[in-house]
Design a protein around this motif. Structure first.
Motif, short mmCIF file in Angstrom:
data_model
loop_
_atom_site.label_atom_id
_atom_site.label_comp_id
_atom_site.label_asym_id
_atom_site.label_seq_id
_atom_site.Cartn_x
_atom_site.Cartn_y
_atom_site.Cartn_z
N SER A 184 0.83 -1.21 0.00
CA SER A 184 0.00 0.00 0.00
C SER A 184 0.86 1.26 0.00
N ASN A 252 -3.76 -8.05 12.65
CA ASN A 252 -4.14 -8.43 11.29
C ASN A 252 -5.64 -8.24 11.04
N GLN A 253 -6.11 -7.05 11.36
CA GLN A 253 -7.52 -6.73 11.14
C GLN A 253 -7.86 -6.76 9.66
N TYR A 254 -6.90 -6.38 8.84
CA TYR A 254 -7.10 -6.36 7.39
C TYR A 254 -6.19 -7.39 6.73
N LYS A 255 -6.72 -8.09 5.74
CA LYS A 255 -5.97 -9.15 5.06
C LYS A 255 -5.12 -8.62 3.91
N GLY A 256 -5.37 -7.41 3.51
CA GLY A 256 -4.62 -6.84 2.41
C GLY A 256 -5.22 -5.52 1.99
N PHE A 258 -7.08 -4.58 -0.71
CA PHE A 258 -8.48 -4.56 -1.14
C PHE A 258 -9.44 -4.89 0.00
N ASP A 259 -9.01 -5.79 0.90
CA ASP A 259 -9.84 -6.09 2.07
C ASP A 259 -9.96 -4.87 2.97
N CYS A 260 -8.87 -4.12 3.09
CA CYS A 260 -8.89 -2.90 3.90
C CYS A 260 -9.85 -1.88 3.30
N ARG A 262 -12.49 -2.44 1.35
CA ARG A 262 -13.87 -2.93 1.52
C ARG A 262 -14.33 -2.76 2.96
N THR A 263 -13.45 -3.10 3.92
CA THR A 263 -13.83 -3.02 5.34
C THR A 263 -14.07 -1.58 5.77
N ARG A 266 -17.35 -0.38 4.20
CA ARG A 266 -18.50 -1.06 4.79
C ARG A 266 -18.79 -0.58 6.22
#
Length: 338
Positions: A184, A252-256, A258-260, A262-263, A266
């Motif tokens: 990132s 590790n709240q976010y997996k990567g 794109f997951d960050c 989206r989270t 949302r």
């Protein structure tokens, strides 16, 4: 009527018309200029190294509190409160990383830019600036990412000192923990560096053509502030994602990436991607004005040091600059670490 022939005698040298001598003299001057000014990667790299290091340290030290506020705004979830205490937390350790990172960036950017400008057509100069900015950013990222990780963990109150931060991050997350959010970071900084320096360089070219002269410090500051503010605003969402990934730690709240994204959208909505845009634009705008003025001025000083005496003078100046930077680091370490 034929061309005039040189008058030659047994006891005299040939004489040529003035226009022939003038053209010949001009060709010789151009040839001599090209031969005397070869492209030297190491020379340009050295100039950029010194100028970038000094400019980076000055800007970071001057505007660190604004950066701290921006980081805390971006790291806060939902309606979390922003703590204004310890705005200089982590400055000493960060300056120790900013110095080599800024030096490497400009040291790589300048020769890459000059080489590309000599190779490609003049109307593609923007491409040279974009490419050189991305290359410089990639080279300096090896130092900038660990520095950024430690700085932001300290800015959010996770550690009390840079030494503790490095030791605990490596112990809990391994060496790769120092490169948390590396993808990132590149996603944010490569386009940021490329855009900021391209906008700055292109504006300077246009301004110099319009003014028919070299720019002064206030004009460089104005262009630097504008290019920094615009680029900072455009890349704010990338900066938010980078901050979230870097400060999450071993949770590790976010997996990567794109997951960050989206989270965050949302749970907090799309506006959350623009958290801290005010301090970021202010910080990078002011920083750009200071950085580019110091950068241009230092480049001029270094470029003028051609004689042996001047090099000795510059060496003494550089040693004094390093001494004062180290003195400031020591003072900051003792006074502002919380």
């Amino acid at each position: 009527m034929g061309h005039p022939m040189p008058a030659v005698s047994a006891k005299s040298t040939p004489t040529f018309p003035p226009d022939v001598l003038k053209c010949s003299s001009q060709r010789e001057q151009k040839k001599s200029f090209k031969e005397d000014k070869p492209f030297s990667f190491l020379h340009v790299f050295w100039e950029g190294l010194v100028a970038g290091g000094i400019a980076g340290v000055v800007v970071e030290a001057a505007l660190y509190p604004i950066d701290t506020i921006k980081t805390r705004l971006q790291a806060a979830h939902g309606g979390g409160k922003i703590v204004l205490k310890g705005l200089y937390s982590g400055l000493a350790g960060n300056l120790a990383g900013v110095l080599p990172a800024s030096a490497i960036f400009v040291g790589v950017y300048e020769p890459t830019k000059q080489k590309l400008l000599k190779t490609i057509p003049e109307n593609l100069s923007a491409f040279a600036h974009l490419t050189a900015g991305a290359v410089g950013g990639a080279a300096s990222s090896l130092v900038r990412v660990p520095t950024e990780v430690v700085k932001q963990r300290m800015q959010t109150g996770q550690f009390a000192s840079a030494t503790d931060a490095v030791q605990l991050i490596v112990a809990k997350e391994g060496f790769k923990g120092l490169y948390a959010g590396y993808g990132s970071f590149l996603l944010r900084d490569l386009p940021f560096d490329a855009l900021q320096f391209c906008i700055y360089e292109q504006l300077r070219i246009g301004y110099k053509l319009a003014a028919q002269r070299d720019l002064n410090d206030p004009e460089n500051a104005m262009i630097g502030a504008f290019s920094g503010a615009i680029t900072g605003a455009i890349t704010t969402p990338l900066d938010v994602i980078k901050t979230r990934l870097m400060v999450q730690g071993s949770a590790n709240q976010y997996k990567g990436i794109f997951d960050c994204v989206r989270t965050v959208i949302r749970e907090e909505g799309t506006p959350a991607l623009f958290k801290g845009i005010g301090p970021r634009v202010l910080w990078i705008g002011i920083g750009g004005s200071i950085f580019f003025v110091i950068l241009e001025r230092t480049k001029q000083v270094v470029a003028q040091t051609h004689t042996r005496t001047e090099k000795k003078t510059w060496s003494r100046f550089l040693l004094k600059a390093i001494f004062w930077v180290l003195l400031c680091l020591d003072y900051t370490w003792n006074q502002y670490e919380y």
